[in-house]
Design a protein around this motif. Structure first.
Motif, PDB file in Angstrom:
ATOM      1  N   GLN A 250       0.820  -1.209   0.000  1.00 46.73           N
ATOM      2  CA  GLN A 250       0.000   0.000   0.000  1.00 46.73           C
ATOM      3  C   GLN A 250       0.855   1.261   0.000  1.00 46.73           C
ATOM      4  O   GLN A 250       0.420   2.290  -0.502  1.00 46.73           O
ATOM      5  CB  GLN A 250      -0.969  -0.006   1.181  1.00 46.73           C
ATOM      6  CG  GLN A 250      -2.112  -0.968   0.985  1.00 46.73           C
ATOM      7  CD  GLN A 250      -2.964  -1.143   2.228  1.00 46.73           C
ATOM      8  OE1 GLN A 250      -2.568  -0.808   3.327  1.00 46.73           O
ATOM      9  NE2 GLN A 250      -4.142  -1.694   2.039  1.00 46.73           N
ATOM     10  N   ARG A 251       2.047   1.155   0.544  1.00 45.11           N
ATOM     11  CA  ARG A 251       2.956   2.312   0.515  1.00 45.11           C
ATOM     12  C   ARG A 251       3.388   2.628  -0.917  1.00 45.11           C
ATOM     13  O   ARG A 251       3.862   3.710  -1.208  1.00 45.11           O
ATOM     14  CB  ARG A 251       4.187   2.034   1.373  1.00 45.11           C
ATOM     15  CG  ARG A 251       3.871   1.971   2.832  1.00 45.11           C
ATOM     16  CD  ARG A 251       5.131   1.825   3.660  1.00 45.11           C
ATOM     17  NE  ARG A 251       4.801   1.082   4.856  1.00 45.11           N
ATOM     18  CZ  ARG A 251       5.475   0.059   5.338  1.00 45.11           C
ATOM     19  NH1 ARG A 251       6.566  -0.348   4.736  1.00 45.11           N
ATOM     20  NH2 ARG A 251       5.086  -0.556   6.415  1.00 45.11           N
ATOM     21  N   HIS A 252       3.212   1.655  -1.785  1.00 44.77           N
ATOM     22  CA  HIS A 252       3.627   1.816  -3.181  1.00 44.77           C
ATOM     23  C   HIS A 252       2.423   1.974  -4.120  1.00 44.77           C
ATOM     24  O   HIS A 252       2.569   1.826  -5.330  1.00 44.77           O
ATOM     25  CB  HIS A 252       4.454   0.599  -3.617  1.00 44.77           C
ATOM     26  CG  HIS A 252       5.690   0.432  -2.804  1.00 44.77           C
ATOM     27  ND1 HIS A 252       6.872   1.060  -3.097  1.00 44.77           N
ATOM     28  CD2 HIS A 252       5.919  -0.285  -1.673  1.00 44.77           C
ATOM     29  CE1 HIS A 252       7.785   0.737  -2.192  1.00 44.77           C
ATOM     30  NE2 HIS A 252       7.237  -0.079  -1.324  1.00 44.77           N
ATOM     31  N   VAL A 253       1.260   2.275  -3.575  1.00 42.95           N
ATOM     32  CA  VAL A 253       0.034   2.313  -4.381  1.00 42.95           C
ATOM     33  C   VAL A 253       0.111   3.355  -5.486  1.00 42.95           C
ATOM     34  O   VAL A 253      -0.273   3.078  -6.626  1.00 42.95           O
ATOM     35  CB  VAL A 253      -1.204   2.544  -3.485  1.00 42.95           C
ATOM     36  CG1 VAL A 253      -2.426   2.934  -4.285  1.00 42.95           C
ATOM     37  CG2 VAL A 253      -1.487   1.301  -2.680  1.00 42.95           C
ATOM     38  N   ARG A 254       0.605   4.524  -5.181  1.00 41.22           N
ATOM     39  CA  ARG A 254       0.666   5.558  -6.221  1.00 41.22           C
ATOM     40  C   ARG A 254       1.518   5.089  -7.398  1.00 41.22           C
ATOM     41  O   ARG A 254       1.149   5.297  -8.559  1.00 41.22           O
ATOM     42  CB  ARG A 254       1.235   6.848  -5.642  1.00 41.22           C
ATOM     43  CG  ARG A 254       0.253   7.591  -4.782  1.00 41.22           C
ATOM     44  CD  ARG A 254       0.803   8.961  -4.405  1.00 41.22           C
ATOM     45  NE  ARG A 254       0.019   9.494  -3.320  1.00 41.22           N
ATOM     46  CZ  ARG A 254       0.380   9.491  -2.044  1.00 41.22           C
ATOM     47  NH1 ARG A 254       1.549   9.001  -1.693  1.00 41.22           N
ATOM     48  NH2 ARG A 254      -0.405   9.993  -1.121  1.00 41.22           N
ATOM     49  N   LYS A 255       2.622   4.448  -7.061  1.00 41.06           N
ATOM     50  CA  LYS A 255       3.500   3.927  -8.111  1.00 41.06           C
ATOM     51  C   LYS A 255       2.787   2.834  -8.906  1.00 41.06           C
ATOM     52  O   LYS A 255       2.876   2.778 -10.129  1.00 41.06           O
ATOM     53  CB  LYS A 255       4.776   3.386  -7.467  1.00 41.06           C
ATOM     54  CG  LYS A 255       5.845   3.003  -8.422  1.00 41.06           C
ATOM     55  CD  LYS A 255       7.097   2.597  -7.654  1.00 41.06           C
ATOM     56  CE  LYS A 255       8.239   2.311  -8.559  1.00 41.06           C
ATOM     57  NZ  LYS A 255       9.449   1.946  -7.798  1.00 41.06           N
ATOM     58  N   GLU A 256       2.052   1.971  -8.208  1.00 44.22           N
ATOM     59  CA  GLU A 256       1.305   0.898  -8.862  1.00 44.22           C
ATOM     60  C   GLU A 256       0.250   1.476  -9.795  1.00 44.22           C
ATOM     61  O   GLU A 256       0.102   1.022 -10.936  1.00 44.22           O
ATOM     62  CB  GLU A 256       0.657   0.005  -7.808  1.00 44.22           C
ATOM     63  CG  GLU A 256      -0.179  -1.113  -8.399  1.00 44.22           C
ATOM     64  CD  GLU A 256      -0.936  -1.883  -7.335  1.00 44.22           C
ATOM     65  OE1 GLU A 256      -1.020  -3.107  -7.472  1.00 44.22           O
ATOM     66  OE2 GLU A 256      -1.456  -1.259  -6.393  1.00 44.22           O
ATOM     67  N   GLU A 257      -0.478   2.479  -9.335  1.00 42.44           N
ATOM     68  CA  GLU A 257      -1.518   3.078 -10.174  1.00 42.44           C
ATOM     69  C   GLU A 257      -0.911   3.694 -11.426  1.00 42.44           C
ATOM     70  O   GLU A 257      -1.452   3.549 -12.517  1.00 42.44           O
ATOM     71  CB  GLU A 257      -2.302   4.116  -9.376  1.00 42.44           C
ATOM     72  CG  GLU A 257      -3.214   3.496  -8.349  1.00 42.44           C
ATOM     73  CD  GLU A 257      -3.884   4.516  -7.443  1.00 42.44           C
ATOM     74  OE1 GLU A 257      -3.526   5.724  -7.496  1.00 42.44           O
ATOM     75  OE2 GLU A 257      -4.760   4.097  -6.680  1.00 42.44           O
TER      76      GLU A 257
END
Length: 182
Positions: free
Chosen positions: A80-87
């Motif tokens: 979840q800490r990487h969600v922006r990157k995933e999106e």
């Protein structure tokens, strides 16, 4: 006879090396889940997941389930800490696949074109989901956790899991529905 996961966790508090078999047993499944979610950074996120698990092993509460939901819960929170990157990755993948499909001068076979379009559309549909809805859907589809395991992994009620999966499926179907009409 194989020592149960919860026993290994308890024993690892006194003897830290007893935690190693948990990594051996579960790292591949957690890595597969992370790799499908985020790709190449999965190795780093796997390491971080097990580091967090090791540090928090004294607070582990056996839940009438095996240790997998606990590990997938940690992995999901790390992710979840990487969600922006995933999106951003899903959106870029969707754009790249659509550009790639539209820029070809030779006509690929229909099934290959359909697969490329579906992958781009699916990536865009996943990117459009709320992170909480995407998490439960991908824990179900990619980690193959049960509803009860997802609830344990994310520390949410099972009814919340059901409603999030229902909403994620409905929105994903709606996003892909125009593909069925062709």
């Amino acid at each position: 006879m194989q020592v149960a996961d919860d026993v290994l966790i308890r024993e690892s508090i006194r003897e830290p090396e007893r935690f190693a078999p948990l990594f051996d047993r579960h790292a591949a499944a957690v890595h597969r889940y992370l790799a499908r979610r985020i790709g190449e950074p999965a190795d780093d996120l796997l390491s971080e997941t097990f580091l967090v698990a090791f540090r928090r092993r004294a607070s582990y509460r056996p839940m009438q389930l095996d240790v997998r939901p606990w590990l997938f819960g940690i992995a999901t929170k790390v992710l979840q800490r990487h969600v922006r990157k995933e999106e951003r990755r899903y959106r870029a993948l969707a754009r790249a696949r659509l550009l790639e499909a539209s820029s070809r001068t030779d006509d690929p076979p229909d099934d290959r074109l359909d697969a490329q379009a579906l992958r781009a559309e699916l990536a865009a549909a996943l990117a459009a989901l709320k992170p909480a809805d995407r998490d439960v859907l991908l824990l179900l589809a990619w980690a193959q956790l049960s509803y009860a395991e997802i609830a344990a992994a994310l520390d949410i009620p099972i009814g919340t899991v059901r409603s999030r999966i229902n909403r994620a499926r409905r929105l994903t179907r709606a996003a892909l529905s125009h593909l069925e009409e062709d």
